[in-house]
Design an enzyme around this catalytic site. Sequence first.
Site, PDB file in Angstrom:
ATOM      1  N   HIS B  88       0.766  -0.937   0.125  1.00 12.31           N
ATOM      2  CA  HIS B  88       0.198   0.259   0.301  1.00 12.31           C
ATOM      3  C   HIS B  88       0.776   1.064   0.378  1.00 12.31           C
ATOM      4  O   HIS B  88       0.507   2.068  -0.854  1.00 12.31           O
ATOM      5  CB  HIS B  88      -0.805  -0.305   1.388  1.00 12.31           C
ATOM      6  CG  HIS B  88      -1.465   1.159   1.317  1.00 12.31           C
ATOM      7  ND1 HIS B  88      -1.468   1.927   2.216  1.00 12.31           N
ATOM      8  CD2 HIS B  88      -2.886   1.215   0.955  1.00 12.31           C
ATOM      9  CE1 HIS B  88      -2.079   3.522   3.005  1.00 12.31           C
ATOM     10  NE2 HIS B  88      -2.968   3.101   1.548  1.00 12.31           N
ATOM     11  N   GLU B  91       1.626   2.106  -3.724  1.00 12.71           N
ATOM     12  CA  GLU B  91       0.775   2.741  -4.570  1.00 12.71           C
ATOM     13  C   GLU B  91       0.957   4.615  -3.755  1.00 12.71           C
ATOM     14  O   GLU B  91       0.641   4.722  -4.931  1.00 12.71           O
ATOM     15  CB  GLU B  91      -0.594   1.883  -3.228  1.00 12.71           C
ATOM     16  CG  GLU B  91      -1.665   2.313  -4.373  1.00 12.71           C
ATOM     17  CD  GLU B  91      -3.213   2.585  -2.701  1.00 12.71           C
ATOM     18  OE1 GLU B  91      -3.110   1.410  -2.515  1.00 12.71           O
ATOM     19  OE2 GLU B  91      -3.485   4.150  -3.570  1.00 12.71           O
ATOM     20  N   HIS B  92       1.039   4.834  -3.037  1.00  9.87           N
ATOM     21  CA  HIS B  92       1.495   6.006  -2.256  1.00  9.87           C
ATOM     22  C   HIS B  92       2.662   6.597  -3.575  1.00  9.87           C
ATOM     23  O   HIS B  92       2.849   7.424  -3.696  1.00  9.87           O
ATOM     24  CB  HIS B  92       1.414   6.112  -1.368  1.00  9.87           C
ATOM     25  CG  HIS B  92      -0.061   6.551  -0.346  1.00  9.87           C
ATOM     26  ND1 HIS B  92      -0.542   7.505   0.541  1.00  9.87           N
ATOM     27  CD2 HIS B  92      -1.962   5.395  -0.605  1.00  9.87           C
ATOM     28  CE1 HIS B  92      -2.079   7.057   0.652  1.00  9.87           C
ATOM     29  NE2 HIS B  92      -2.152   5.803   0.568  1.00  9.87           N
ATOM     30  N   GLU B 168      -3.608   8.056   7.064  1.00  7.68           N
ATOM     31  CA  GLU B 168      -4.636   7.236   6.922  1.00  7.68           C
ATOM     32  C   GLU B 168      -5.222   5.703   7.681  1.00  7.68           C
ATOM     33  O   GLU B 168      -5.816   6.155   8.160  1.00  7.68           O
ATOM     34  CB  GLU B 168      -4.286   6.418   5.789  1.00  7.68           C
ATOM     35  CG  GLU B 168      -4.991   5.979   4.438  1.00  7.68           C
ATOM     36  CD  GLU B 168      -4.668   5.677   3.523  1.00  7.68           C
ATOM     37  OE1 GLU B 168      -3.695   5.254   2.569  1.00  7.68           O
ATOM     38  OE2 GLU B 168      -5.055   4.369   2.615  1.00  7.68           O
TER      39      GLU B 168
END
Lengths: 453, 468
Positions: B88, B91-92, B168
């Site tokens: 993840h 992904e950022h 997040e």
Amino acid sequence: MLNLKKTVFFFVIALALNAPFTAHAKPVLDIKEITSERGLKAWLVEDHSVPVISLTFGFKGAGAINDPDEKQGLARLLSNTMDEGAGDLDSQSFQKRLRDLSIALSFSSARDNFSGELKTLTKNKDEAVRLMHLALTEPRFDEEPLERMRAANMARVRSSLADPNWINARLFNDVLYGDHPYAQNSGGSLTSLAAISRDDLIAKHKTLSKDKLVIAAAGDITEAELAEIIDTLFAGLPETAAQGSFTESPSIKDSAVFVYERDVPQSFLRIAWPGIDRADPDYQAAQVFNFIFGGSGFGSRLTDVIREQNGLTYGIYSYFQDYDYADHLVVSTSTKNESAAQMLSLIKQVAANITAAPVTDKELQDAKTYMINALPLTLTSTDQIAGTLLSLQFDERPIDYLDQRQAAIEALTPEHIQTVGQRILNTPSLSVLVGKPELTTSVIPLTELPNVD
Amino acid sequence: MIYLKLILCVFTLLTFNLTAAFSSALAQNTSVQDDAPREKTFNAESFLLGNGMQVVLIPNHRAPVITHMVWYKAGAADEPDGISGIAHFMEHLMFKGSGDLGPGEFSKKVRSLGGNDNAFTSQDYTAYYQSISKDELETVMRMEADRMRDLSPPEEHVTSERQVIIEERRQRIDNNPAALLGEQASSALYLNHPYSDPVIGWKHEMEELSRNDALAWHSRHYAPNNAILIISGDVTLDELKPLAEDIYGSIPSRATPPRRWSTLAPRNAEQRLTLAHPDVQQPQISIALTIPNITDDKQTALAMDILSEIAGGGPTSRLYTSLVVDQKLASSAGFRANTYTRGPGKASLYATPLPGTSPENIITALKAELEKLATKGVTEQEVADAKTRLQDAAILSRDSLTGPAMIFGYGLMSGETIDDIEYWPYDIEALTLNTINQAAATWLSAESLSERQPVISILLPQATPEDK
């Protein structure tokens, strides 16, 4: 449940016009206005590529704003119970009929307006119309489903109490709107939900009258078919019904920061400034201003500084909270408690910068291109198209509004954007935080959570 | 990226949407003769580039727009021990500089062309997409290919973005008691399987994720032969093919590691997880168990689609009718099964108790429904109705630009073929009552659960002195 306000909000940020920026040859949408034999009007975009029809309609001004204070949540509960049995069909029979025919039929209540949505396969259109007509004109409000919907709403309120964002919204509306009905919890409080009776629902239902009605459709249906359908659909509704009268919500007098303490690792923040009404000549400029300030997410000034450069949040957005009797620009975000002071000061700094100098030509050009070219992306399904047509009518826009708006956006200058930014941001603001924010400025503590219990 | 809605919650989000998405994958007309040619649902076209990258085109000419997606066969379940959250985080970081674009410029450029973009990560995959005017297809393809080829996130941006993913996590999980409990429940359910670690990562490991971890992840997994390109919208195969060959076809293929995950260990003990939290006022109960996925056992997985439709969501489903309407124990209740995963499938039952109903009553009622489903089965009429609804959902799913692209992404990532997706309605139609009831008996009966004991999650208010 479709939240109409959300549709409008989405529409506002993403709304743009004709596909290529400069070409006017073709309208954004080929919208036709039809008039039925009995004089009802509807807007239609025909598209026969998929055998699906979306039909949506609304009663302007019949939303949650009319809820009595001690019965807040009434419009919401009405929207939840109108599809729970009608005519000779009880709740389970009605819902089973919908499910067996894959008909999506629902009602929703926003602050200002009350709406209905119908989406069906073409082959089941007649039965879909019959069921919607029954729900509109002969809802049963039987005790069993009413108690079930009441209990579900109360469970929703209790569940939401674990959500700092939801708590923030309750406090924010209360602080911002004061004595105005917009301060209420449109989803109801535990006490008010318990107080709503079957008679209240029956009385509220009678306010859904033809004089408030707007209608939109998209998909696999012709003009003639739609004209016939709407006469059937709305037959039997009252011609007129009383309408409450309201004043503008109070303006923000002095800046203040309110804190509601809650033991969570991350504080949730909302800030409000006065907004720009949709009839205001600065309206388009304000939309573009918002896009550059914080509306676009990535690429916006707020996201650039607060997320990209400083890593303070997962998301920061600005948006207009536009109601019939209130307009505000809102910034919403969250950050760990330790960063709350830095967050507030950076937002202030971004606001100071965007009002101190005109936006760059590139920023403005990019914003214009986006607002114009991204519109077709929001119009790729029949329900999106029908929803847009309904919003335009709620807002009393002309039928060629989407095309007119292009010219208005194209004509904007960096100076105009700066001026409207000053008009919005160089005014007092209200901030509400929920969490254990570490702040250096003086705050007003909030200890009561209004419109919940 | 990173926006709140689509992202990562990944697993939850997926579990939630899969059945619905696949329900959508249905055909219009399934009552055909044995020898009649079968009609495809989406009429997708597909080809393979020289470097092994698969391309899928789903034509949709309603508006001059496209959705362009690249799905990588690498998700959180592929993470090495100790760096949970790296898939993840990657992904950022894909938005932090590549090709000619500096940090943050990818999305800005897409916006400036009038498009929207985002990305999402799950246990099984990581995907990136843009929706934009068809005239900009080539531009977004080049941008996406650039960041497949090479990534150049500056160190200071890696540092600030690490703070973003931790924020997040705070927003999605740490601030949310139900999410905290869900994370613990998954950890218990997927015993000895990588799904037991959250997609977003454990906070103490996220804090240590480095630029090197990310770059190693990129070079290990972000190869064209490990990706699928899916395009939905107003473009033809003749237009797309030369572009794909030129833009993606020029990236050399690389060996990628085999996806060998540790496998589920027997769960011999039922587990109850209780979180009593001061912020909670509304209890919630759920029961989760593992079931086969679509590639383990296709017939069972398809049967689970029908069973979820009958027992699951909606105000006339079995669970809602029983617990909410008839017994008046709960204000909501449902059942869902998700088998469109590369790892174990999952079935879950859940309910929101009414005031005065104890968690124990709810658990008993949910288990009774499960046992009834397993031992008494469903009826011919229920099955016929469910099949019709699923077929209707197929037609409705075509009333969308991005929806069909998502359906192909989910399906292909779980190990299905394009034909499996196109002809799913026929497979559903072909299921017999016997197959469906057999699947329920084999996988949902109390007896069958001896080595797949459920995990029961109980979210409660913190007890107060005058507790009710």
